[in-house]
Design a protein around this motif. Structure first.
Motif, mmCIF file in Angstrom:
data_model
loop_
_atom_site.group_PDB
_atom_site.id
_atom_site.type_symbol
_atom_site.label_atom_id
_atom_site.label_comp_id
_atom_site.label_asym_id
_atom_site.label_seq_id
_atom_site.Cartn_x
_atom_site.Cartn_y
_atom_site.Cartn_z
ATOM 1 N N GLU A 1 11.319 5.723 -0.855
ATOM 2 C CA GLU A 1 12.283 6.465 -1.659
ATOM 3 C C GLU A 1 11.759 6.614 -3.076
ATOM 4 O OE1 GLU A 1 16.259 4.717 0.636
ATOM 5 O OE2 GLU A 1 16.045 4.470 -1.540
ATOM 6 N N MET A 2 12.010 7.779 -3.677
ATOM 7 C CA MET A 2 11.722 7.990 -5.095
ATOM 8 C C MET A 2 13.042 8.250 -5.812
ATOM 9 S SD MET A 2 8.019 9.774 -5.647
ATOM 10 C CE MET A 2 8.667 11.426 -5.775
ATOM 11 N N HIS A 3 13.168 7.625 -6.977
ATOM 12 C CA HIS A 3 14.359 7.765 -7.800
ATOM 13 C C HIS A 3 13.946 8.000 -9.243
ATOM 14 C CE1 HIS A 3 17.154 5.954 -4.701
ATOM 15 N NE2 HIS A 3 15.998 5.449 -4.295
ATOM 16 N N LEU A 4 14.854 8.593 -10.007
ATOM 17 C CA LEU A 4 14.742 8.663 -11.456
ATOM 18 C C LEU A 4 15.868 7.821 -12.025
ATOM 19 C CD1 LEU A 4 13.966 12.460 -11.855
ATOM 20 C CD2 LEU A 4 12.411 10.573 -12.431
ATOM 21 N N GLU A 5 15.526 6.803 -12.797
ATOM 22 C CA GLU A 5 16.506 5.844 -13.302
ATOM 23 C C GLU A 5 16.746 6.077 -14.793
ATOM 24 O OE1 GLU A 5 16.075 1.296 -14.397
ATOM 25 O OE2 GLU A 5 16.108 1.567 -12.215
ATOM 26 N N SER A 6 18.004 6.263 -15.161
ATOM 27 C CA SER A 6 18.355 6.514 -16.556
ATOM 28 C C SER A 6 18.059 5.280 -17.405
ATOM 29 C CB SER A 6 19.828 6.894 -16.668
ATOM 30 O OG SER A 6 20.173 7.173 -18.007
ATOM 31 N N ALA B 1 0.837 -1.212 0.000
ATOM 32 C CA ALA B 1 0.000 0.000 0.000
ATOM 33 C C ALA B 1 0.860 1.246 0.000
ATOM 34 C CB ALA B 1 -0.928 -0.019 1.211
ATOM 35 N N LEU B 2 1.976 1.205 0.717
ATOM 36 C CA LEU B 2 2.899 2.339 0.715
ATOM 37 C C LEU B 2 3.469 2.571 -0.674
ATOM 38 C CD1 LEU B 2 5.149 2.232 3.922
ATOM 39 C CD2 LEU B 2 3.696 4.104 3.132
ATOM 40 N N HIS C 1 10.514 6.475 -13.516
ATOM 41 C CA HIS C 1 10.166 6.746 -12.117
ATOM 42 C C HIS C 1 10.258 5.445 -11.335
ATOM 43 C CE1 HIS C 1 7.903 7.883 -8.540
ATOM 44 N NE2 HIS C 1 6.991 6.968 -8.817
ATOM 45 N N ARG C 2 10.936 5.475 -10.186
ATOM 46 C CA ARG C 2 11.061 4.303 -9.333
ATOM 47 C C ARG C 2 10.673 4.672 -7.901
ATOM 48 N NH1 ARG C 2 10.760 1.558 -13.260
ATOM 49 N NH2 ARG C 2 12.490 0.541 -14.360
ATOM 50 N N ALA C 3 9.825 3.853 -7.285
ATOM 51 C CA ALA C 3 9.445 4.025 -5.876
ATOM 52 C C ALA C 3 9.722 2.724 -5.148
ATOM 53 C CB ALA C 3 7.966 4.388 -5.756
ATOM 54 N N LEU C 4 10.390 2.795 -4.007
ATOM 55 C CA LEU C 4 10.711 1.577 -3.258
ATOM 56 C C LEU C 4 10.672 1.850 -1.764
ATOM 57 C CD1 LEU C 4 13.946 1.710 -2.145
ATOM 58 C CD2 LEU C 4 14.325 1.656 -4.601
ATOM 59 N N TRP C 5 10.417 0.789 -1.001
ATOM 60 C CA TRP C 5 10.385 0.850 0.456
ATOM 61 C C TRP C 5 11.742 0.417 1.000
ATOM 62 C CZ3 TRP C 5 8.769 2.766 4.700
ATOM 63 C CH2 TRP C 5 8.868 2.103 5.923
ATOM 64 N N GLU D 1 13.694 11.846 -3.585
ATOM 65 C CA GLU D 1 12.888 12.098 -2.384
ATOM 66 C C GLU D 1 12.940 10.912 -1.437
ATOM 67 O OE1 GLU D 1 8.625 14.105 -1.616
ATOM 68 O OE2 GLU D 1 8.471 12.128 -2.512
ATOM 69 N N ASN D 2 12.960 11.236 -0.155
ATOM 70 C CA ASN D 2 12.682 10.277 0.910
ATOM 71 C C ASN D 2 11.380 10.679 1.581
ATOM 72 O OD1 ASN D 2 15.108 8.749 0.707
ATOM 73 N ND2 ASN D 2 16.196 10.364 1.807
ATOM 74 N N SER D 3 10.655 9.699 2.057
ATOM 75 C CA SER D 3 9.464 9.977 2.862
ATOM 76 C C SER D 3 9.500 9.029 4.053
ATOM 77 C CB SER D 3 8.188 9.779 2.041
ATOM 78 O OG SER D 3 7.055 10.162 2.799
#
Length: 328
Positions: free
Chosen positions: A253-258, A203-204, A241-245, A288-290
Motif C-alpha cells: 500500500e502507498m499512502h500520503l500522510e499529512s 524487499a517488497l 510518502h508511506r509504503a507498507l505491506w 495505491e494498492n499493489s
C-alpha cells in the motif's frame, strides 16, 4: 438550460471528490499518470530496488518468440496501460520476424507516453504500425481492431498493473477486455508474486520506498496533478510518502500522510460545488494498492473473466509471473 449544465463533468474532479470526501481518504492510482507522473514512473522502473520491471523484461526477452508463435500468424497486439511500451518491443520484434507487418494498439491515459511509444517503436522495429488510443481503460470504453477475420489478438496487460485494483475491479477490467476478444484470442498477464522463499517483505517495501526518493516524488505528484487540473491548493511537501505491506490483503500500500493539521479546497466546477477538505496530523490519503499473487489467485482471477491459462513463465527465483491465457 444553464450553460454550466451543458459542460461535461470532469472525471478527475469526480474521482477527487469521491475519494477525498470519504471517511478514509483515497485517490485512484490512474491520477498518478499525468506527463510528469509518467516520467517519474519510468524512472522508478530503472531503480535498483524496483525488481519488477527488469524481472518481467528478462522473462519476455527469453520467451517472446515462443509466446508470439504459439498463437500462429497473423496477430495484432493490443495493450492496456501501455506507457512508453519499452518491454512490449520485445514481443513486437518477435512478431515482426514471422509476419511482414504488425499492428500494435496501445491504450494509455498519457498522450506523451504514447507519442514516445509511437516514435520509438516505428523507428526501431521495421514493419510495426502503431495505432495509439488515448483513453482511461478504467473509466472509458476501449476499441481493439481486428485487421482481418483471420487475425488473432494478443492482448497485453503486463507490468503487474492488474495488482493496483481490488479483486472485483481486476475482474471487471479483464471482463471488459474479454468483451473485445473472440474465442482463441489470448491475454498475456504480468503479475508480481507474493513473498516467499526468495522474496522478503523488506524487499517488497524497498521496491515502493526507494532510497533516492523517486517513488515518494511520484506519490506526491498526484497532489500536483490535482492542483493543476482542478485548482486545488495542496502543498505536496506537507505530506509524507508511506509504503507498507498488508499481509491480510496480500498487497503493498502507498499512502500520503499529512505532516500537520491542514485544509485543502476543491474549487467549484461542473462536478460539484466548492468543498474544503480537512486533514488531521497523521491522517492519510490511500493512493495505491499493489496486490501480490499466488498461482492459485492468478488462475482464479483468469477463470472469473473467461480466460484459461495455457502457460506461465517465471524468472529463476519465481519473483514474477507472466501468464498466457486463451479467451474462452
Amino acid at each position: 438550460m444553464p450553460t454550466q449544465e451543458l459542460i461535461a463533468s470532469n472525471p478527475v474532479s469526480e474521482a477527487a471528490r469521491e475519494g477525498l470526501l470519504a471517511a478514509r481518504k483515497t485517490l485512484p492510482p490512474w491520477l498518478f499518470y499525468d506527463e510528469r507522473g509518467s516520467r517519474l514512473f519510468e524512472q522508478i522502473t530503472l531503480l535498483p530496488e524496483y525488481y519488477l520491471t527488469r524481472t518481467e523484461r528478462a522473462i519476455l526477452a527469453t520467451h517472446a518468440p515462443e509466446i508470439v508463435s504459439s498463437l500462429g500468424a497473423p496477430i495484432t497486439l493490443a495493450e492496456l496501460g501501455a506507457g512508453t511500451a519499452t518491454k512490449t518491443g520485445l514481443l513486437l520484434a518477435a512478431a515482426a520476424r514471422i509476419q511482414p507487418t504488425v499492428l500494435y494498439q496501445p491504450i494509455d491515459v498519457s498522450p506523451s507516453a504514447l507519442d514516445e511509444a509511437v516514435h520509438n517503436l516505428q523507428r526501431d522495429i521495421p514493419g510495426v504500425n502503431v495505432r495509439p488510443q488515448v483513453a482511461n481503460y478504467i473509466t472509458e470504453p476501449i476499441r481493439i481492431t481486428r485487421p482481418t477475420k483471420h487475425t488473432r489478438i494478443l492482448a497485453l496487460y503486463i507490468g503487474s498493473s492488474i495488482g493496483n485494483f481490488s479483486p472485483a475491479e481486476a475482474r471487471g477490467i479483464l471482463l471488459n477486455l474479454r468483451a473485445q476478444l473472440a474465442p482463441g484470442d489470448a491475454l498475456l498477464l504480468g503479475t508480481d508474486l507474493a513473498p516467499g522463499p526468495n522474496k522478503s517483505e523488506a524487499a517488497l517495501i524497498a521496491a515502493y520506498d526507494d532510497a533516492q526518493g523517486v517513488t515518494a516524488a511520484f506519490n506526491r505528484n498526484i497532489l500536483t496533478h490535482l492542483n493543476r487540473e482542478l485548482g486545488t491548493n495542496f502543498i505536496p511537501g506537507c505530506f509524507h510518502h508511506r509504503a507498507l505491506w498488508n499481509p491480510t490483503e496480500s498487497r503493498m500500500e502507498m499512502h500520503l500522510e499529512s505532516k500537520r493539521p491542514q485544509s485543502v479546497t476543491i474549487p467549484a466546477d461542473p462536478s460539484g460545488p466548492a468543498q474544503t477538505i480537512h486533514f488531521e496530523r497523521g491522517e492519510t490519503i490511500h493512493t495505491e494498492n499493489s496486490h501480490k499473487f499466488t498461482p492459485a489467485t492468478i488462475a482464479s482471477l483468469l477463470a472469473t473473466a473467461n480466460f484459461t491459462p495455457t502457460h506461465t513463465y517465471h524468472d529463476p527465483n519465481h519473483l514474477f509471473a507472466v501468464t498466457l491465457a486463451t479467451a474462452i
